[in-house]
Design a protein around this motif. Structure first.
Motif, PDB file in Angstrom:
ATOM      1  N   ILE A 157       1.159  -1.472   0.031  1.00 48.25           N
ATOM      2  CA  ILE A 157       0.373  -0.328  -0.247  1.00 48.25           C
ATOM      3  C   ILE A 157       1.015   1.015   0.197  1.00 48.25           C
ATOM      4  O   ILE A 157       0.384   2.446  -0.442  1.00 48.25           O
ATOM      5  CB  ILE A 157      -1.191  -0.220   1.405  1.00 48.25           C
ATOM      6  N   CYS A 158       2.140   1.832   0.631  1.00 46.10           N
ATOM      7  CA  CYS A 158       2.379   2.419   0.583  1.00 46.10           C
ATOM      8  C   CYS A 158       3.253   3.116  -0.575  1.00 46.10           C
ATOM      9  O   CYS A 158       3.867   3.939  -1.404  1.00 46.10           O
ATOM     10  CB  CYS A 158       3.800   2.538   2.255  1.00 46.10           C
ATOM     11  N   VAL A 159       3.793   1.586  -0.900  1.00 46.33           N
ATOM     12  CA  VAL A 159       4.400   1.262  -2.866  1.00 46.33           C
ATOM     13  C   VAL A 159       3.594   2.522  -3.369  1.00 46.33           C
ATOM     14  O   VAL A 159       3.836   3.342  -4.237  1.00 46.33           O
ATOM     15  CB  VAL A 159       5.035   0.063  -2.731  1.00 46.33           C
ATOM     16  N   LEU A 160       2.649   2.018  -3.868  1.00 44.44           N
ATOM     17  CA  LEU A 160       1.054   2.078  -4.692  1.00 44.44           C
ATOM     18  C   LEU A 160       1.238   3.595  -3.833  1.00 44.44           C
ATOM     19  O   LEU A 160       0.637   4.646  -4.915  1.00 44.44           O
ATOM     20  CB  LEU A 160      -0.126   1.173  -3.687  1.00 44.44           C
ATOM     21  N   ALA A 161       0.575   4.163  -2.646  1.00 43.54           N
ATOM     22  CA  ALA A 161       0.741   5.751  -2.488  1.00 43.54           C
ATOM     23  C   ALA A 161       2.024   6.473  -2.974  1.00 43.54           C
ATOM     24  O   ALA A 161       1.327   7.516  -3.973  1.00 43.54           O
ATOM     25  CB  ALA A 161       0.563   5.704  -1.363  1.00 43.54           C
ATOM     26  N   ILE A 162       3.117   5.675  -3.823  1.00 39.58           N
ATOM     27  CA  ILE A 162       4.384   6.687  -4.029  1.00 39.58           C
ATOM     28  C   ILE A 162       3.451   7.112  -5.390  1.00 39.58           C
ATOM     29  O   ILE A 162       3.880   7.979  -5.592  1.00 39.58           O
ATOM     30  CB  ILE A 162       5.841   6.123  -3.095  1.00 39.58           C
ATOM     31  N   ILE A 163       3.376   5.448  -6.338  1.00 44.40           N
ATOM     32  CA  ILE A 163       3.470   5.614  -7.698  1.00 44.40           C
ATOM     33  C   ILE A 163       2.587   5.659  -7.970  1.00 44.40           C
ATOM     34  O   ILE A 163       2.627   6.836  -9.041  1.00 44.40           O
ATOM     35  CB  ILE A 163       3.875   4.048  -8.125  1.00 44.40           C
ATOM     36  N   VAL A 164       1.077   6.180  -7.524  1.00 45.48           N
ATOM     37  CA  VAL A 164       0.276   6.220  -7.931  1.00 45.48           C
ATOM     38  C   VAL A 164      -0.321   7.676  -8.002  1.00 45.48           C
ATOM     39  O   VAL A 164      -0.578   8.136  -6.176  1.00 45.48           O
ATOM     40  CB  VAL A 164      -1.216   5.580  -7.329  1.00 45.48           C
ATOM     41  N   PRO A 165      -0.231   8.646  -8.748  1.00 42.88           N
ATOM     42  CA  PRO A 165      -0.617  10.267  -8.122  1.00 42.88           C
ATOM     43  C   PRO A 165      -1.318  10.771  -7.851  1.00 42.88           C
ATOM     44  O   PRO A 165      -3.017   9.754  -8.066  1.00 42.88           O
ATOM     45  CB  PRO A 165      -0.152  11.064  -9.039  1.00 42.88           C
ATOM     46  N   VAL A 166      -2.179  10.933  -6.311  1.00 44.28           N
ATOM     47  CA  VAL A 166      -3.627  11.507  -6.168  1.00 44.28           C
ATOM     48  C   VAL A 166      -4.250  13.149  -6.742  1.00 44.28           C
ATOM     49  O   VAL A 166      -2.870  13.631  -5.983  1.00 44.28           O
ATOM     50  CB  VAL A 166      -3.619  11.418  -4.424  1.00 44.28           C
ATOM     51  N   PRO A 167      -5.332  13.011  -7.243  1.00 44.39           N
ATOM     52  CA  PRO A 167      -5.082  14.720  -8.179  1.00 44.39           C
ATOM     53  C   PRO A 167      -5.184  15.466  -6.601  1.00 44.39           C
ATOM     54  O   PRO A 167      -6.302  14.588  -5.591  1.00 44.39           O
ATOM     55  CB  PRO A 167      -5.946  13.788  -8.628  1.00 44.39           C
ATOM     56  N   LYS A 168      -5.657  16.824  -6.194  1.00 46.66           N
ATOM     57  CA  LYS A 168      -5.447  17.272  -5.468  1.00 46.66           C
ATOM     58  C   LYS A 168      -7.189  17.817  -5.480  1.00 46.66           C
ATOM     59  O   LYS A 168      -8.013  18.268  -6.520  1.00 46.66           O
ATOM     60  CB  LYS A 168      -4.472  18.577  -4.535  1.00 46.66           C
ATOM     61  N   SER A 169      -7.913  17.826  -4.571  1.00 48.39           N
ATOM     62  CA  SER A 169      -9.142  18.247  -4.345  1.00 48.39           C
ATOM     63  C   SER A 169      -8.738  20.155  -4.813  1.00 48.39           C
ATOM     64  O   SER A 169      -7.798  20.446  -3.993  1.00 48.39           O
ATOM     65  CB  SER A 169     -10.058  18.376  -3.248  1.00 48.39           C
ATOM     66  N   HIS A 170     -10.522  20.695  -4.946  1.00 47.41           N
ATOM     67  CA  HIS A 170     -10.500  22.399  -5.368  1.00 47.41           C
ATOM     68  C   HIS A 170     -10.620  23.231  -4.095  1.00 47.41           C
ATOM     69  O   HIS A 170      -9.275  24.403  -4.210  1.00 47.41           O
ATOM     70  CB  HIS A 170     -11.698  22.395  -5.858  1.00 47.41           C
ATOM     71  N   GLU A 171     -10.928  22.332  -3.151  1.00 48.91           N
ATOM     72  CA  GLU A 171     -10.185  23.225  -1.930  1.00 48.91           C
ATOM     73  C   GLU A 171      -9.260  23.411  -1.259  1.00 48.91           C
ATOM     74  O   GLU A 171      -8.837  23.854  -0.517  1.00 48.91           O
ATOM     75  CB  GLU A 171     -11.471  21.819  -0.356  1.00 48.91           C
ATOM     76  N   GLU A 172      -8.481  22.149  -0.919  1.00 51.07           N
ATOM     77  CA  GLU A 172      -6.914  22.113  -0.940  1.00 51.07           C
ATOM     78  C   GLU A 172      -6.270  23.033  -1.888  1.00 51.07           C
ATOM     79  O   GLU A 172      -5.324  23.590  -1.304  1.00 51.07           O
ATOM     80  CB  GLU A 172      -6.640  20.609  -1.117  1.00 51.07           C
ATOM     81  N   ALA A 173      -6.382  22.881  -3.023  1.00 53.86           N
ATOM     82  CA  ALA A 173      -5.221  24.184  -4.459  1.00 53.86           C
ATOM     83  C   ALA A 173      -5.209  25.320  -3.794  1.00 53.86           C
ATOM     84  O   ALA A 173      -4.708  26.567  -4.305  1.00 53.86           O
ATOM     85  CB  ALA A 173      -6.207  23.646  -5.705  1.00 53.86           C
ATOM     86  N   GLU A 174      -7.232  25.927  -3.581  1.00 49.99           N
ATOM     87  CA  GLU A 174      -6.867  27.145  -2.818  1.00 49.99           C
ATOM     88  C   GLU A 174      -7.398  27.162  -1.788  1.00 49.99           C
ATOM     89  O   GLU A 174      -8.274  27.325  -1.826  1.00 49.99           O
ATOM     90  CB  GLU A 174      -7.857  27.864  -4.584  1.00 49.99           C
ATOM     91  N   PRO A 175      -6.316  27.603  -0.813  1.00 47.47           N
ATOM     92  CA  PRO A 175      -7.337  27.902   0.386  1.00 47.47           C
ATOM     93  C   PRO A 175      -7.978  29.492   0.524  1.00 47.47           C
ATOM     94  O   PRO A 175      -8.127  30.193  -0.008  1.00 47.47           O
ATOM     95  CB  PRO A 175      -6.077  28.068   1.087  1.00 47.47           C
TER      96      PRO A 175
END
Length: 84
Positions: free
Chosen positions: A35-53
Protein backbone atom coordinates in the motif's frame (compact mmCIF):
# COMPACT_ATOMS: atom_id res chain seq x y z
CA UNK A 1 10.30 -54.35 -3.32
CA UNK A 2 7.29 -52.24 -4.36
CA UNK A 3 5.72 -52.92 -0.98
CA UNK A 4 8.68 -51.25 0.80
CA UNK A 5 7.86 -47.73 -0.49
CA UNK A 6 5.85 -45.52 1.88
CA UNK A 7 3.72 -42.93 0.04
CA UNK A 8 1.91 -41.55 3.09
CA UNK A 9 2.31 -37.81 3.70
CA UNK A 10 4.95 -36.86 6.28
CA UNK A 11 3.71 -35.91 9.70
CA UNK A 12 3.88 -32.14 10.10
CA UNK A 13 3.25 -30.71 13.58
CA UNK A 14 0.46 -28.18 13.96
CA UNK A 15 1.76 -24.59 14.03
CA UNK A 16 1.77 -22.99 17.46
CA UNK A 17 0.03 -19.76 18.34
CA UNK A 18 3.25 -17.75 18.06
CA UNK A 19 4.00 -19.25 14.63
CA UNK A 20 0.52 -18.31 13.43
CA UNK A 21 0.91 -14.82 14.88
CA UNK A 22 4.24 -14.41 13.12
CA UNK A 23 2.85 -15.69 9.82
CA UNK A 24 -0.16 -13.38 9.76
CA UNK A 25 1.89 -10.46 11.06
CA UNK A 26 4.28 -10.89 8.14
CA UNK A 27 1.34 -10.99 5.72
CA UNK A 28 -0.07 -7.78 7.17
CA UNK A 29 3.35 -6.13 7.00
CA UNK A 30 3.71 -7.11 3.35
CA UNK A 31 0.27 -5.72 2.53
CA UNK A 32 1.12 -2.47 4.34
CA UNK A 33 4.35 -2.15 2.35
CA UNK A 34 2.50 -2.71 -0.92
CA UNK A 35 0.00 0.00 0.00
CA UNK A 36 2.85 2.40 0.82
CA UNK A 37 4.61 1.69 -2.47
CA UNK A 38 1.37 2.15 -4.40
CA UNK A 39 0.75 5.46 -2.59
CA UNK A 40 4.11 6.70 -3.86
CA UNK A 41 3.63 5.45 -7.42
CA UNK A 42 -0.03 6.38 -8.00
CA UNK A 43 -0.60 10.16 -8.00
CA UNK A 44 -3.65 11.42 -6.13
CA UNK A 45 -5.34 14.48 -7.66
CA UNK A 46 -5.74 17.37 -5.23
CA UNK A 47 -9.24 18.57 -4.55
CA UNK A 48 -10.33 22.11 -5.45
CA UNK A 49 -10.63 23.11 -1.77
CA UNK A 50 -7.05 22.15 -0.95
CA UNK A 51 -5.61 23.85 -4.03
CA UNK A 52 -7.02 27.30 -3.16
CA UNK A 53 -7.04 28.16 0.55
CA UNK A 54 -9.66 30.67 1.70
CA UNK A 55 -7.02 33.11 3.02
CA UNK A 56 -3.95 33.24 0.81
CA UNK A 57 -0.69 33.84 2.66
CA UNK A 58 2.18 35.80 1.30
CA UNK A 59 5.68 34.34 1.11
CA UNK A 60 6.95 36.88 3.66
CA UNK A 61 4.44 35.80 6.31
CA UNK A 62 5.44 32.16 6.02
CA UNK A 63 9.17 32.92 6.05
CA UNK A 64 9.18 35.14 9.16
CA UNK A 65 8.19 32.44 11.70
CA UNK A 66 10.83 30.10 10.29
CA UNK A 67 13.51 32.77 10.56
CA UNK A 68 12.50 33.54 14.15
CA UNK A 69 12.56 29.85 15.06
CA UNK A 70 15.99 29.37 13.52
CA UNK A 71 17.51 32.43 15.18
CA UNK A 72 16.06 31.46 18.55
CA UNK A 73 17.54 27.96 18.41
CA UNK A 74 21.03 29.05 17.27
CA UNK A 75 23.36 30.75 19.70
CA UNK A 76 26.31 32.86 18.66
CA UNK A 77 29.61 31.02 19.09
CA UNK A 78 32.25 32.38 21.40
CA UNK A 79 35.26 33.66 19.61
CA UNK A 80 38.45 32.41 21.14
CA UNK A 81 41.92 33.83 20.61
CA UNK A 82 44.45 31.75 18.79
CA UNK A 83 47.28 30.51 20.95
CA UNK A 84 50.70 30.97 19.44
Amino acid sequence: MASDLDFSPPEVPEPTFLENLLRYGLFLGAIFQLICVLAIIVPVPKSHEEAEPSEPRSAEVTRKPKAVALSASKRPKKESKKKR
